[in-house]
Motif scaffolding. Structure first.
Motif, PDB file in Angstrom:
ATOM      1  N   ARG A 157       0.840  -1.193   0.000  1.00 39.03           N
ATOM      2  CA  ARG A 157       0.000   0.000   0.000  1.00 39.03           C
ATOM      3  C   ARG A 157       0.875   1.242   0.000  1.00 39.03           C
ATOM      4  O   ARG A 157       0.882   2.008   0.947  1.00 39.03           O
ATOM      5  N   GLU A 247      -0.692   9.388  14.658  1.00 33.19           N
ATOM      6  CA  GLU A 247      -1.003   9.286  13.233  1.00 33.19           C
ATOM      7  C   GLU A 247      -0.618   7.918  12.689  1.00 33.19           C
ATOM      8  O   GLU A 247      -1.268   7.388  11.789  1.00 33.19           O
ATOM      9  N   ARG A 252      -2.586   2.225  10.960  1.00 30.00           N
ATOM     10  CA  ARG A 252      -2.845   0.831  11.308  1.00 30.00           C
ATOM     11  C   ARG A 252      -4.338   0.580  11.417  1.00 30.00           C
ATOM     12  O   ARG A 252      -4.831  -0.460  11.006  1.00 30.00           O
ATOM     13  N   SER A 253      -5.054   1.549  11.977  1.00 32.09           N
ATOM     14  CA  SER A 253      -6.482   1.321  12.208  1.00 32.09           C
ATOM     15  C   SER A 253      -7.238   1.215  10.897  1.00 32.09           C
ATOM     16  O   SER A 253      -8.338   0.713  10.860  1.00 32.09           O
ATOM     17  N   PHE A 254      -6.650   1.679   9.793  1.00 26.43           N
ATOM     18  CA  PHE A 254      -7.286   1.493   8.492  1.00 26.43           C
ATOM     19  C   PHE A 254      -6.721   0.271   7.780  1.00 26.43           C
ATOM     20  O   PHE A 254      -6.994   0.064   6.601  1.00 26.43           O
ATOM     21  N   GLY A 255      -5.900  -0.505   8.496  1.00 26.46           N
ATOM     22  CA  GLY A 255      -5.300  -1.665   7.852  1.00 26.46           C
ATOM     23  C   GLY A 255      -4.221  -1.292   6.850  1.00 26.46           C
ATOM     24  O   GLY A 255      -3.867  -2.080   5.989  1.00 26.46           O
ATOM     25  N   ILE A 256      -3.708  -0.074   6.944  1.00 27.04           N
ATOM     26  CA  ILE A 256      -2.613   0.339   6.064  1.00 27.04           C
ATOM     27  C   ILE A 256      -1.320   0.200   6.859  1.00 27.04           C
ATOM     28  O   ILE A 256      -1.112   0.943   7.801  1.00 27.04           O
TER      29      ILE A 256
ATOM     30  N   ASP B  79      -4.287  -6.311  10.880  1.00 30.89           N
ATOM     31  CA  ASP B  79      -4.538  -5.443   9.732  1.00 30.89           C
ATOM     32  C   ASP B  79      -5.683  -5.947   8.862  1.00 30.89           C
ATOM     33  O   ASP B  79      -6.451  -5.178   8.311  1.00 30.89           O
ATOM     34  N   ALA B  82      -8.756  -5.026  10.311  1.00 34.26           N
ATOM     35  CA  ALA B  82      -8.840  -3.593  10.568  1.00 34.26           C
ATOM     36  C   ALA B  82      -9.559  -2.850   9.456  1.00 34.26           C
ATOM     37  O   ALA B  82     -10.170  -1.824   9.707  1.00 34.26           O
ATOM     38  N   ARG B  83      -9.512  -3.366   8.239  1.00 36.15           N
ATOM     39  CA  ARG B  83     -10.142  -2.575   7.188  1.00 36.15           C
ATOM     40  C   ARG B  83     -11.651  -2.554   7.315  1.00 36.15           C
ATOM     41  O   ARG B  83     -12.327  -1.838   6.604  1.00 36.15           O
ATOM     42  N   VAL B  87     -12.003   4.234  13.054  1.00 32.49           N
ATOM     43  CA  VAL B  87     -11.591   4.601  14.402  1.00 32.49           C
ATOM     44  C   VAL B  87     -11.435   6.109  14.534  1.00 32.49           C
ATOM     45  O   VAL B  87     -10.800   6.749  13.696  1.00 32.49           O
ATOM     46  N   LEU B  94      -5.422  13.109  13.100  1.00 27.38           N
ATOM     47  CA  LEU B  94      -5.476  13.386  11.661  1.00 27.38           C
ATOM     48  C   LEU B  94      -4.055  13.383  11.122  1.00 27.38           C
ATOM     49  O   LEU B  94      -3.114  13.726  11.830  1.00 27.38           O
ATOM     50  N   TRP B  95      -3.895  12.999   9.860  1.00 32.91           N
ATOM     51  CA  TRP B  95      -2.558  13.031   9.252  1.00 32.91           C
ATOM     52  C   TRP B  95      -2.204  14.469   8.955  1.00 32.91           C
ATOM     53  O   TRP B  95      -2.799  15.106   8.073  1.00 32.91           O
ATOM     54  N   SER B  96      -1.219  14.977   9.688  1.00 32.98           N
ATOM     55  CA  SER B  96      -1.024  16.424   9.707  1.00 32.98           C
ATOM     56  C   SER B  96      -0.421  16.965   8.423  1.00 32.98           C
ATOM     57  O   SER B  96      -0.485  18.155   8.177  1.00 32.98           O
ATOM     58  N   MET B  98      -1.523  16.247   5.514  1.00 36.32           N
ATOM     59  CA  MET B  98      -2.542  16.262   4.460  1.00 36.32           C
ATOM     60  C   MET B  98      -3.688  17.200   4.835  1.00 36.32           C
ATOM     61  O   MET B  98      -3.948  17.443   6.005  1.00 36.32           O
ATOM     62  N   LEU B 106      -7.892   9.365   1.540  1.00 38.08           N
ATOM     63  CA  LEU B 106      -6.865   8.308   1.517  1.00 38.08           C
ATOM     64  C   LEU B 106      -7.440   6.898   1.655  1.00 38.08           C
ATOM     65  O   LEU B 106      -7.153   6.042   0.819  1.00 38.08           O
ATOM     66  N   PRO B 107      -8.262   6.624   2.679  1.00 39.00           N
ATOM     67  CA  PRO B 107      -8.823   5.272   2.751  1.00 39.00           C
ATOM     68  C   PRO B 107      -9.678   4.929   1.531  1.00 39.00           C
ATOM     69  O   PRO B 107      -9.668   3.781   1.082  1.00 39.00           O
ATOM     70  N   GLU B 109      -9.159   5.995  -1.557  1.00 40.84           N
ATOM     71  CA  GLU B 109      -8.231   5.672  -2.639  1.00 40.84           C
ATOM     72  C   GLU B 109      -7.663   4.274  -2.469  1.00 40.84           C
ATOM     73  O   GLU B 109      -7.458   3.544  -3.427  1.00 40.84           O
ATOM     74  N   GLN B 110      -7.398   3.918  -1.189  1.00 38.49           N
ATOM     75  CA  GLN B 110      -6.738   2.644  -0.939  1.00 38.49           C
ATOM     76  C   GLN B 110      -7.670   1.458  -1.133  1.00 38.49           C
ATOM     77  O   GLN B 110      -7.240   0.404  -1.553  1.00 38.49           O
ATOM     78  N   TYR B 111      -8.938   1.640  -0.798  1.00 36.50           N
ATOM     79  CA  TYR B 111      -9.805   0.465  -0.745  1.00 36.50           C
ATOM     80  C   TYR B 111     -10.955   0.476  -1.735  1.00 36.50           C
ATOM     81  O   TYR B 111     -11.748  -0.449  -1.749  1.00 36.50           O
ATOM     82  N   ARG B 155     -13.423  11.011   8.904  1.00 36.14           N
ATOM     83  CA  ARG B 155     -12.470  10.066   8.330  1.00 36.14           C
ATOM     84  C   ARG B 155     -12.808   8.645   8.756  1.00 36.14           C
ATOM     85  O   ARG B 155     -12.735   7.714   7.960  1.00 36.14           O
ATOM     86  N   ALA B 156     -13.184   8.487  10.038  1.00 41.72           N
ATOM     87  CA  ALA B 156     -13.521   7.151  10.521  1.00 41.72           C
ATOM     88  C   ALA B 156     -14.689   6.574   9.732  1.00 41.72           C
ATOM     89  O   ALA B 156     -14.759   5.373   9.498  1.00 41.72           O
TER      90      ALA B 156
END
Ligand SMILES: Nc1ncnc2c1ncn2[C@@H]1O[C@H](COP(=O)(O)OP(=O)(O)OP(=O)(O)O)[C@@H](O)[C@H]1O
Ligand SMILES: [Mg+2]
Lengths: 380, 257
Positions: A157, A247, A252-256, B79, B82-83, B87, B94-96, B98, B106-107, B109-111, B155-156
């Protein structure tokens, strides 16, 4: 301003109104200074009359946290000795604050045991700590290896966008400082070389000296040291701050896996960029040497350049570039490892950064020494 | 009700940091589409329990199962499960680097295979749900504490996960936003059938949303009550629970923390 009477506390034996007593007088404010609890309660009266110490207001001129802090200290000492403290004759405000302070009982297990271990125990702890660190490093490397496997099988990922961004950060953006340092190193080498070699009438060989030194050692080593301080530190600080802010846990909490998303692009970027930076460093170093060497020896640039071409073989060049891959990997690993394992506070981020730089530079030098021995054995 | 399969099972879970045991003997099963509240005084281990439930920290003892599957097992990392989670961390997390939009995208795009325009649409919708429409291009450092909480919430919820974990979602929010949040949680449960695990100590919220509440007692270091909060208030004989649910106003020997 009239002088305020200082805070005093006096123990008195029991009298007809009960007791024993602790009589408080004067100004009990933080800024005027307070008596020490241990002094005041040094000789508690004979407990024959019951183990209750009564606190009395015997002319308090004023009070603030100073008084309540003192009283809490007294309570701790008294309770340790099996006594009870009775505040019922103190001002109502004091009593209420003391009630609040004692409402939630102390968490017995929360105390950190402050016992200083002796040297043998410390040695043992240090050894165990070393084992733990070794284990953690192996775990990190193992996870990174798994992450590489995922990358090769196309399941990692990692975003291409992040890889490009990191490449720009640790490649293009670092180029100016790498060029500056290496041109200076080339010049210094040439200067020292000319001064020495002229004594033997062999000044022209300074071209060999500069070319070999830059290609084999100095180009890649100086670049490695600059990048350790610049990029290695920034990796550790970025990841450390992300760790401190939860962060990394959020990934991890998104499985990434943070390994894929954060560490992999950084390691790859640096492993790809270090060789490029090293090639630039070699070139500019030789150029710097040429400027100084040719000027000092009154030699034409062409003669110097021919001498350089004769001495600089592909083998020397490849050795430097080969090292740069390894160095890039080492710097990125030190930075990312320290960042990912960082604690959750500002001080820990600072520590992680320092450790990353120290570890990176140390491992560069060690790796360089290993390369030197290997080359000697293999005759490269 | 009880014949419904349980989604999350906690069996004899013990949480510890090194040798410092935070909570032991945690047993609970959480049904599909249930709002489960974890409550208790400050520092009693609620966030720690949440971290264990989302697989960030293995429990010292006991097991955590999702639909019968172990969360921590040798052949699979957390993991993979986890998807299915969403959470909200206590600090937002938050991812600072972005923007808010990128955080939520992001999630996705990933999934998912959504196109950028569709992702933008979803992001806008999620931000609107938490009252942050128009803040797409702000960075976490540029918004307030309560806004961070709400952005973390958005986001969660990005992937419409089966299970949502919220750590003190309404801390730092004004009463109105906090009401709307309770409303949102109930909607998620009723419309999407989401299972929601919420850590909170807002009494009003607890009574409004909780189907089941678990009370962690900091003194005994065990959970001392499990059930519907209204029932607990009526029937519980446990003084710590009563004190908590009534702000300590009914029993004077246990002052409110
Ligand atoms: N990283 C850690 N290392 C050691 N102990 C910890 C750590 N994190 C938390 N603790 C301890 O675990 C206990 C529970 O912490 P936790 O964060 O789970 O509390 P909480 O119930 O979420 O509290 P609050 O409602 O204030 O958020 C606390 O006593 C704390 O001292
Ligand atoms: Mg918490």
């Amino acid at each position: 301003m009239t002088a305020v009477p200082p805070a005093t506390a006096e123990l008195q034996p029991a009298d007809t109104r009960g007791g024993p007593w602790l009589r408080l007088r004067g100004d009990w404010r933080l800024r005027t200074g307070l008596p020490a609890v241990s002094d005041v309660l040094k000789d508690l009266p004979d407990p024959a009359a019951g183990k209750v110490l009564r606190f009395a207001d015997d002319g308090l001129d004023g009070w603030d946290t100073g008084l309540t802090a003192f009283l809490l200290g007294c309570t701790d000492v008294l309770e340790a000795g099996g006594w009870q403290a009775d505040f019922s004759e103190l001002p109502a405000g004091v009593q209420r604050l003391m009630e609040l302070a004692r409402a939630v009982p102390e968490n017995a297990e929360a105390h950190r045991t402050g016992i200083e271990p002796n040297w043998l125990a410390r040695l043992g702890l240090a050894a165990l700590n070393l084992v733990a660190i070794g284990g953690a490093m192996l775990e990190f490397l193992g996870e990174l290896a798994l992450s590489f496997v995922r990358l090769i099988t196309g399941r990692a990922r990692m975003r291409a966008r992040d890889l490009w961004f990191q490449m720009q950060q640790c490649g293009a953006d670092a180029l100016p400082i790498v060029l500056l340092i290496n041109v200076l190193v080339g010049m210094i080498l040439a200067f020292v070389g000319v001064v020495q070699l002229q004594q033997f009438g062999a000044a022209i060989f300074v071209a060999n000296l500069v070319a070999l030194a830059m290609l084999r050692e100095m180009g890649v080593l100086m670049t490695g040291i600059i990048i350790s301080g610049r990029t290695g530190a920034s990796f550790a600080a970025q990841l450390g701050a992300m760790q401190a802010n939860e962060e990394v846990d959020a990934f991890r909490s998104f499985g990434i896996p943070p390994m894929d998303f954060l560490v992999l692009p950084r390691v790859l970027a640096l492993v790809f960029m270090m060789p490029l930076l090293t090639i630039f460093a070699d070139a500019i170093g030789i150029l710097g040497g040429m400027l100084v060497g040719a000027a000092m020896m009154d030699l034409s640039m062409r003669a110097y350049w021919n001498q350089t071409l004769m001495s600089a073989t592909m083998g020397h060049f490849m050795l430097g570039v080969g090292k740069s891959f390894v160095f890039g990997g080492l710097i990125a690993l030190c930075g990312c490892y320290q960042g990912i394992r960082c604690g959750r506070n500002a001080q820990a981020v600072g520590q992680a950064t320092t450790r990353a730089v120290v570890a990176a530079i140390t491992s560069l030098i060690v790796a360089d020494a290993v390369f030197a021995v290997l080359c000697n054995e293999l005759g490269i | 009700m009880s014949d419904q399969p349980s989604r999350i099972d906690l069996r004899g879970v013990e949480l510890a940091y090194g040798s410092y045991v935070v909570m032991r003997d945690i047993n609970a099963s959480i049904r599909r589409g249930e709002v489960f509240v974890i409550m208790g005084g400050s520092g009693c281990g609620k966030s720690t329990l949440l971290r264990a439930m989302i697989g960030l920290m293995p429990p010292a003892q006991g097991e955590i199962r999702y639909d019968g599957e172990l969360l921590f097992s040798a052949d699979r990392t957390p993991d993979d499960l986890a998807r299915r989670f969403g959470v909200l961390f206590q600090g937002g997390a938050l991812w600072s680097s972005m923007t808010l939009a990128e955080n939520i995208a992001l999630p996705l795009e990933q999934y998912t295979r959504l196109k950028p325009a569709e992702i933008r649409q979803v992001v806008r919708h999620k931000l609107a749900l938490v009252g942050l429409k128009g803040f797409e291009d702000y960075r976490p450092a540029e918004i307030s504490g309560g806004m961070k909480k709400r952005a973390g919430l958005a986001r969660a919820m990005a992937l419409d996960p089966e299970i949502l974990f919220f750590d003190e979602p309404s801390a730092g929010l004004d009463p109105l936003s906090s009401r709307r949040l309770d409303e949102l949680i109930l909607q998620l449960r009723d419309v999407l059938g989401t299972t929601v695990v919420v850590v909170t100590h807002e009494l009003e919220s607890i009574f409004a949303i909780a189907d089941t509440a678990l009370f962690l007692n900091a003194q005994t270091r065990t959970p001392t009550a499990l059930g519907n909060p209204h029932e607990l208030l009526k029937h519980s004989t446990e003084p710590a629970v009563r004190a908590f649910l009534t702000r300590g106003e009914s029993s004077h020997e246990t002052p409110a923390p």
